[in-house]
Scaffold this motif. Structure first.
Motif, short mmCIF file in Angstrom:
data_model
loop_
_atom_site.label_atom_id
_atom_site.label_comp_id
_atom_site.label_asym_id
_atom_site.label_seq_id
_atom_site.Cartn_x
_atom_site.Cartn_y
_atom_site.Cartn_z
N GLY A 1 38.53 38.83 31.47
CA GLY A 1 38.92 39.58 32.65
C GLY A 1 38.85 41.07 32.37
N THR B 1 33.76 39.13 32.86
CA THR B 1 34.29 39.39 34.20
C THR B 1 33.51 38.57 35.22
OG1 THR B 1 34.61 41.04 35.96
CG2 THR B 1 32.80 41.44 34.42
N SER C 1 43.93 39.82 27.17
CA SER C 1 43.87 39.40 28.56
C SER C 1 44.72 40.39 29.34
CB SER C 1 44.40 37.98 28.72
OG SER C 1 44.49 37.61 30.08
N LEU D 1 44.53 39.51 33.99
CA LEU D 1 43.80 38.33 34.45
C LEU D 1 44.73 37.18 34.82
CD1 LEU D 1 41.14 36.81 34.95
CD2 LEU D 1 41.14 36.17 32.53
N SER E 1 50.26 41.17 32.07
CA SER E 1 50.14 40.67 33.44
C SER E 1 51.35 41.00 34.28
CB SER E 1 49.93 39.14 33.44
OG SER E 1 51.06 38.48 32.93
#
Length: 438
Positions: A217, A238, A280, A283, A313
């Motif tokens: 991502g 991606t 990450s 994502l 995240s």
């Protein structure tokens, strides 16, 4: 906000006709804290309010009446059928803050009859939403498959990220980084804070020259290029074709092609393994909570023993709420996006055998980041409108300003979680105390 008043007096006579402003009031729980007016000349709310909403057309009323709440308001505003005064469309934060706590409810059958008599039955027939709106969840299943299938994930990413690289350059600034920055000081520039975020991730992952990093991502490749400039071999993935093309061009321009590559690929299709680290960054929000076991098991399989994972995240402040995004976010911004608390993420990482060694909440940093993105949108408003159209530019102003308020009010958070793949003897090979600065 005051408690919603009983309006049985209004509906006692089915022959009653209400002004547009009065109809709007019947959809609210409580008083409206700003001025609201309509094309029939009616108005409600404090006359001296700094902010106002003005419904200009019958179509705007249709949007408000058929979808009471954030979706109907967004439709009317994005289409231009309702205007907001007192704020710039690139940053409507102040009016959203003034309206914070405003609650809508669906009218009763009796209320609907009175509303229909007042506005005309045609105002209650659903009409096409603005073109920026994607399909509802149930229709996406028929056309794109089940949630978080490869096809549907690709379409969701395309909807959000393949808007225009030029537009993103205006909004995100030179770093082209569309994730939370990390501030040492509130006076830092956005670019300083984004560079610091990459530095923090790089340091937490203990990366050094010659190491191998998988960045899933990866967006426009900010982390990929940061690591490659320091001698790390990086593969980024991606689902956005425009992101991959932009990132590959920048990698070539900066002479990093021997170390860095960004692929237009689903992360699930990366065949390489035995990485020293996996990052990450932004994502997990797109993965789907029920897919966490597979997602983190996949990451675990890509790491060598002693390898590290950094998961960055957006999260909820608890692990109890519905994971689905609200109607506006789902239909205009992040189709199929899902959030849950950091506790669930940590548990899922642990359940696949990774040891969690650190986590931190950067909630307030994201509020600062969003404020800077809105400032960029305001500064470059005319160019952004020319690039993507006024409706899309308004979606972004509304979404970013609303998210800024959400992070400030602890409706959402931002967590970084660091995990390690232990060796067969249970040793991590890590220092006893945190090895990074900040």
């Amino acid at each position: 906000m005051t408690t919603f008043k009983d309006r049985s007096d209004v509906f006692a006579d089915l022959g009653t006709k209400l002004s547009i402003a009065a109809v709007f009031e019947t959809l609210l729980d409580g008083d409206i804290p700003i001025r609201f007016s309509a094309y029939d000349g009616s108005a409600i709310g404090p006359e001296d309010s700094e902010f106002a909403l003005d419904v200009k057309t019958p179509r705007g009323i249709n949007y408000l009446a058929t979808a009471p709440g954030d979706l109907g308001m967004a439709r009317a505003y994005i289409s231009g059928d309702m205007t907001a005064t007192g704020v710039h469309p690139g940053d409507p934060y102040e009016i959203l803050r003034a309206m914070d706590g405003l609650k809508f409810h669906r009218p009763s059958a009796l209320a609907l009859v009175t509303i229909a008599r007042s506005l005309g039955w045609e105002r209650l027939r659903p009409i096409a939403p603005p073109p920026q709106e994607t399909l509802p969840r149930w229709r996406r299943i028929a056309l794109e498959g089940l949630r978080h299938s490869k096809t549907r994930d690709a379409e969701a990413i395309h909807h959000h990220y393949d808007v225009s690289n030029t537009f993103y350059e205006y909004v995100l600034g030179p770093s082209m980084t569309y994730t939370c920055a990390v501030y040492e000081d509130e006076q830092w520039t956005l670019e300083q804070a984004q560079e610091n975020k990459y530095r923090l991730v790089f340091d937490k992952l203990r990366l050094k020259e010659g190491d191998r990093l998988l960045d899933i991502g990866c967006g426009w490749g900010g982390m990929v290029r940061y690591a490659a400039k320091r001698g790390v071999k990086v593969i980024g993935a991606t689902l956005s074709a425009e992101q991959a093309e932009w990132a590959q061009q920048k990698i070539a321009e900066q002479g990093l092609s021997e170390l860095a590559e960004v692929r237009h690929s689903d992360y699930r299709d990366i065949p390489e393994a035995d990485f020293d680290a996996v990052s990450s960054i932004g994502l997990t929000e797109h993965i789907g909570v029920h897919n966490y076991p597979f997602y983190f098991e996949y990451i675990q399989s890509k790491l060598r023993e002693g390898g590290l994972l950094l998961n960055h995240s957006i999260t909820r402040p608890d692990n109890l709420r519905s994971t689905k995004a609200g109607d506006f976010i789902d239909r205009y911004v992040f189709p199929d996006g899902e959030l849950i608390g950091s506790g669930r993420i940590i548990s899922e990482i642990q359940n696949v055998g990774l040891e969690v060694v650190h986590e931190e909440n950067l909630r307030e940093h994201y509020a600062l980041t969003l404020h800077e993105w809105c400032k960029n949108l305001v500064t470059n408003w005319d160019a952004c409108v020319e690039e993507v159209g006024e409706g899309t530019a308004k979606v972004w102003g509304l979404y970013m300003a609303g998210c800024r308020l959400g992070f400030q009010r602890n409706v959402v958070q931002l967590h970084q979680v660091l995990g390690v793949k232990l060796g067969s003897n249970g040793e991590s090979g890590l220092p006893l105390r945190p090895w990074w600065n900040g």
